[in-house]
Motif scaffolding. Structure first.
Motif, PDB file in Angstrom:
ATOM      1  N   UNK A 330       0.841  -1.209   0.000  1.00  0.00           N
ATOM      2  CA  UNK A 330       0.000   0.000   0.000  1.00  0.00           C
ATOM      3  C   UNK A 330       0.871   1.252   0.000  1.00  0.00           C
ATOM      4  N   UNK A 331       1.884   1.276   0.875  1.00  0.00           N
ATOM      5  CA  UNK A 331       2.778   2.438   0.941  1.00  0.00           C
ATOM      6  C   UNK A 331       3.577   2.585  -0.357  1.00  0.00           C
ATOM      7  N   UNK A 332       4.008   1.453  -0.933  1.00  0.00           N
ATOM      8  CA  UNK A 332       4.765   1.493  -2.181  1.00  0.00           C
ATOM      9  C   UNK A 332       3.955   2.187  -3.270  1.00  0.00           C
ATOM     10  N   UNK A 333       2.672   1.846  -3.370  1.00  0.00           N
ATOM     11  CA  UNK A 333       1.830   2.446  -4.395  1.00  0.00           C
ATOM     12  C   UNK A 333       1.633   3.941  -4.148  1.00  0.00           C
ATOM     13  N   UNK A 334       1.452   4.318  -2.894  1.00  0.00           N
ATOM     14  CA  UNK A 334       1.267   5.737  -2.565  1.00  0.00           C
ATOM     15  C   UNK A 334       2.507   6.550  -2.931  1.00  0.00           C
ATOM     16  N   UNK A 335       3.686   6.021  -2.599  1.00  0.00           N
ATOM     17  CA  UNK A 335       4.909   6.771  -2.876  1.00  0.00           C
ATOM     18  C   UNK A 335       5.304   6.690  -4.352  1.00  0.00           C
ATOM     19  N   UNK A 336       4.851   5.654  -5.058  1.00  0.00           N
ATOM     20  CA  UNK A 336       4.988   5.640  -6.517  1.00  0.00           C
ATOM     21  C   UNK A 336       4.320   6.880  -7.104  1.00  0.00           C
ATOM     22  N   UNK A 337       3.096   7.140  -6.654  1.00  0.00           N
ATOM     23  CA  UNK A 337       2.341   8.288  -7.153  1.00  0.00           C
ATOM     24  C   UNK A 337       2.998   9.598  -6.741  1.00  0.00           C
ATOM     25  N   UNK A 338       3.494   9.646  -5.519  1.00  0.00           N
ATOM     26  CA  UNK A 338       4.090  10.884  -5.010  1.00  0.00           C
ATOM     27  C   UNK A 338       5.394  11.218  -5.729  1.00  0.00           C
ATOM     28  N   UNK A 339       6.226  10.211  -5.985  1.00  0.00           N
ATOM     29  CA  UNK A 339       7.556  10.457  -6.549  1.00  0.00           C
ATOM     30  C   UNK A 339       7.668  10.108  -8.032  1.00  0.00           C
ATOM     31  N   UNK A 340       6.564   9.684  -8.653  1.00  0.00           N
ATOM     32  CA  UNK A 340       6.597   9.342 -10.068  1.00  0.00           C
ATOM     33  C   UNK A 340       7.426   8.110 -10.364  1.00  0.00           C
ATOM     34  N   UNK A 341       7.427   7.138  -9.465  1.00  0.00           N
ATOM     35  CA  UNK A 341       8.194   5.906  -9.656  1.00  0.00           C
ATOM     36  C   UNK A 341       7.283   4.774 -10.130  1.00  0.00           C
ATOM     37  N   UNK A 342       7.880   3.597 -10.397  1.00  0.00           N
ATOM     38  CA  UNK A 342       7.113   2.500 -10.998  1.00  0.00           C
ATOM     39  C   UNK A 342       7.400   1.156 -10.333  1.00  0.00           C
ATOM     40  N   UNK A 343       7.570   1.146  -9.030  1.00  0.00           N
ATOM     41  CA  UNK A 343       7.771  -0.129  -8.329  1.00  0.00           C
ATOM     42  C   UNK A 343       6.469  -0.927  -8.374  1.00  0.00           C
ATOM     43  N   UNK A 344       6.592  -2.214  -8.682  1.00  0.00           N
ATOM     44  CA  UNK A 344       5.407  -3.061  -8.822  1.00  0.00           C
ATOM     45  C   UNK A 344       5.395  -4.246  -7.858  1.00  0.00           C
ATOM     46  N   UNK A 345       6.556  -4.621  -7.352  1.00  0.00           N
ATOM     47  CA  UNK A 345       6.592  -5.827  -6.518  1.00  0.00           C
ATOM     48  C   UNK A 345       7.746  -5.744  -5.521  1.00  0.00           C
ATOM     49  N   UNK A 346       7.716  -6.659  -4.555  1.00  0.00           N
ATOM     50  CA  UNK A 346       8.788  -6.809  -3.572  1.00  0.00           C
ATOM     51  C   UNK A 346       9.319  -8.228  -3.714  1.00  0.00           C
ATOM     52  N   UNK A 347      10.637  -8.381  -3.930  1.00  0.00           N
ATOM     53  CA  UNK A 347      11.206  -9.716  -4.139  1.00  0.00           C
ATOM     54  C   UNK A 347      11.038 -10.567  -2.883  1.00  0.00           C
TER      55      UNK A 347
END
Length: 458
Positions: A330-347
């Motif tokens: 959830x946090x990854x998706x929020x900060x993707x939007x905030x910082x314009x990043x494209x993380x999709x998964x955690x290994x």
């Protein structure tokens, strides 16, 4: 898209089914069921807005059907139909949650009146829910994670206590576990959801200003105050909810005034002579056990009992590991939007590192960790090296003290073991030698010397 209301007609009389279908089908989308069992099946697979339910049905009767409908769809409106003016049965159905009733033979005017009134209630509920969802989205309450049994219990508590409009609630738990989120859930799921939610941190205000922050002050109450006076948090929260965070830090003098307010729902601003009355729900939160503070004499016992009407303890993140990865995503998706990043998964390896970390700062620490990774790193996958700043499992005091490597009878190749550990540290740190040295508990120069000695490609 069809935006008409969907009505379910439940009756075993084919003539009445057809008559109601002809009358109501012109204005509404209608479904027909000849038994209670069939009705429950239709409700399970269709978005039904209103049920017209005959009390006399073959097999499962109308009252049992009503009970099962309400057990599964508590807010679904049901109008009972009966061929007899059986007042006792009608009273029973109303007690079980029926919205209204109609007596057969049905009068057209009464049918339209009762159905119209019921659908007005449905419309109002939908509008209120739409407004509520807007507030939930605004405060990110819809993103709350409850994969663990412990948090499901906490959220069940919040949902139940929200039904009461003014029950005082006490939330205990470590810093960063999400006590304010639970408080907001209670507020936004209550009838006060569109009224103010005001929070005050009792531990972050100077001793001299606690009372004036809570109760406000009148004109010229003290030097340095606003000339016209100021409303306190309690008055600002009128009709809504007031969260008293870190209530255990409240000074004895303020405890007395808060107790008086809880008893009377009235108060005087500091230096004021005009009594104020407000309607507000109090939620108190603390990272300390108030019972212990009562025993040590730093918190009033009578105030504790006033606050402890409904109490829940939010467990630390380390005790609800099932929530860690869903929260991180959830946090990854929020900060993707905030910082314009494209993380999709955690290994998988990174997931294990997150799960095994101690999280002494709880959800707040996890959120900060994910924010750091998304801000600082690139790619579409969070890797172990991205999380090296957390420290590997071997680097934690507990793991190091319990780590034991037993020498097998045939012996080992120490150089090979050293090379393997250094290679693992470099992999975990993403090739960062400073981080790798920290993981191994050695200095950076020593690590570089050993990399060169063992000819390890970093």
């Amino acid at each position: 898209m069809d935006h008409r209301y969907t009505l379910l007609i439940v009756d075993d009389d084919r003539l009445l089914q057809n008559a109601l279908n002809n009358i109501l089908g012109e204005q509404y989308h209608t479904l027909i069921a000849g038994s209670g069992e069939e009705a429950l099946e239709l409700i399970e697979h269709n978005a039904v807005d209103l049920v017209l339910l005959d009390i006399r049905l073959p097999g499962m009767d109308g009252l049992e059907t009503l009970r099962q409908i309400k057990a599964n769809e508590r807010d679904l409106l049901v109008i009972m139909m009966t061929a007899y003016e059986d007042i006792q049965t009608v009273i029973t159905s109303i007690r079980q949650g029926a919205y209204d009733y109609l007596v057969k033979p049905l009068e057209m005017e009464m049918l339209e009146l009762v159905v119209g009134k019921a659908l007005e209630t449905v419309w109002l509920k939908k509008e209120v829910e739409k407004l509520r969802q807007g507030y939930l989205s605004q405060f990110h309450i819809e993103d709350v994670v409850a994969e663990s049994e412990q948090m499901r219990t906490v959220f069940d508590f919040a949902a139940k206590v929200a039904k009461s409009n003014d029950t005082t609630v006490l939330i205990e738990g470590q810093s960063g576990v999400g006590k304010e989120v639970v408080a907001r859930m209670i507020h936004h799921r209550s009838r006060r959801f569109d009224k103010p939610f005001i929070g005050i941190n009792c531990g972050a205000i100077s001793k001299e200003l606690v009372e004036s922050e809570l109760f406000g002050y009148g004109k010229g109450a003290f030097t340095g105050g606003l000339a016209e006076g100021k409303q306190g948090k309690i008055e600002l929260a009128d009709s809504g909810t007031l969260l008293l965070d870190e209530i255990g830090e409240l000074l004895p003098e303020a405890q007395v005034k808060l107790l008086r307010f809880l008893e009377e729902r009235e108060f005087y601003p500091v230096g004021g002579s005009q009594k104020r009355t407000v309607d507000v729900r109090i939620i108190a939160a603390t990272n300390k056990r108030l019972e212990t503070l009562v025993q040590t004499g730093t918190f009033r016992e009578d105030l504790y009992y006033r606050l402890n009407v409904a109490k829940v303890t939010v467990p630390p993140l380390a005790r609800r590991k099932e929530d860690i990865i869903p929260l991180a995503l959830v946090f990854m998706q929020k900060f993707n939007q905030k910082f314009g990043k494209h993380f999709r998964r955690i290994s998988l390896q990174a997931r294990n590192m997150l799960i095994e970390h101690s999280w002494r700062g709880n959800i707040r620490e996890l959120k900060n960790a994910v924010e750091r990774v998304v801000l600082m790193e690139e790619g579409d996958t969070i890797e172990p090296g991205h999380l090296a700043f957390l420290g590997a499992i071997l680097h934690s005091p507990i793991s190091r003290s319990t780590l034991q490597i037993r020498l097998p009878p045939e012996g080992i190749n120490l150089d090979a073991l050293t090379r393997d550990l250094i290679a693992q540290a470099l992999e975990l740190s993403g090739g960062n030698k400073t981080r790798a040295a920290k993981l191994l508990g050695i200095s950076r120069p020593t690590l570089i010397y050993r990399i060169e000695k063992h000819r390890i490609r970093g």
